[in-house]
Design a protein around this motif. Structure first.
Motif, PDB file in Angstrom:
ATOM      1  N   GLY A   1      -6.525  13.175   2.915  1.00  0.00           N
ATOM      2  CA  GLY A   1      -5.177  13.548   3.327  1.00  0.00           C
ATOM      3  C   GLY A   1      -4.094  12.595   2.892  1.00  0.00           C
ATOM      4  N   GLY A   2      -4.456  11.384   2.463  1.00  0.00           N
ATOM      5  CA  GLY A   2      -3.438  10.423   2.073  1.00  0.00           C
ATOM      6  C   GLY A   2      -4.021   9.076   1.722  1.00  0.00           C
ATOM      7  N   ALA A   3      -3.127   8.074   1.612  1.00  0.00           N
ATOM      8  CA  ALA A   3      -3.554   6.739   1.211  1.00  0.00           C
ATOM      9  C   ALA A   3      -2.593   5.697   1.753  1.00  0.00           C
ATOM     10  N   PHE A   4      -3.075   4.470   1.860  1.00  0.00           N
ATOM     11  CA  PHE A   4      -2.215   3.329   2.155  1.00  0.00           C
ATOM     12  C   PHE A   4      -2.143   2.496   0.895  1.00  0.00           C
ATOM     13  N   LEU A   5      -0.920   2.238   0.425  1.00  0.00           N
ATOM     14  CA  LEU A   5      -0.693   1.506  -0.816  1.00  0.00           C
ATOM     15  C   LEU A   5      -0.007   0.188  -0.507  1.00  0.00           C
TER      16      LEU A   5
END
Length: 129
Positions: free
Chosen positions: A40-44
């Motif tokens: 569903g997403g990512a932490f960058l």
């Protein structure tokens, strides 16, 4: 204790990331690394603040082991096609949903697509606009 809101499994992934986003009508580009990713997403990780709700195009440099972990995103045919290569760029789009001191959280678009491209191939990030 806060309730976990992710719909998919998150896993640690520190890999090269290229971010393209629009701010003041001109595309901005940031090169950084990811911290974790889910379907569903990512932490960058980035010290450069990106405005909330910014539309992003993100390219992840993945080896085959990590590409296989994203099997819930990629089709079996895509995996078979790219398994012959040591690493590929995977490109997707999303939106910034949270800012923290060491980076941003992004959610992938609901109708996202992940398209593997070979390093060196023309991509949105490398094109002049």
């Amino acid at each position: 204790m806060p309730r976990e809101q992710r719909s998919g499994k998150r896993f640690s992934l520190e890999t090269a990331v290229k971010i393209t986003y629009r701010h003041n009508q001109e595309p901005e580009q940031v090169e950084t690394v990811s911290a974790n990713i889910s379907n569903g997403g990512a932490f960058l990780r980035t010290l450069q603040p990106l405005p909330l709700a910014s539309k992003l195009q993100v390219e992840f440099l993945l080896d085959m082991e990590n590409l296989k972990k994203l099997r819930f995103i990629l089709s079996i045919n895509s995996l078979k096609e790219f398994c012959q290569r040591p690493r590929v760029w995977v490109i997707t789009t999303g939106v910034v949903i949270r800012q923290e001191a060491d980076g941003i959280a992004m959610v992938f678009n609901n109708n996202y697509t992940v398209t593997p491209i070979q390093p060196g191939e023309s991509s949105f990030f490398n094109q002049k606009r």
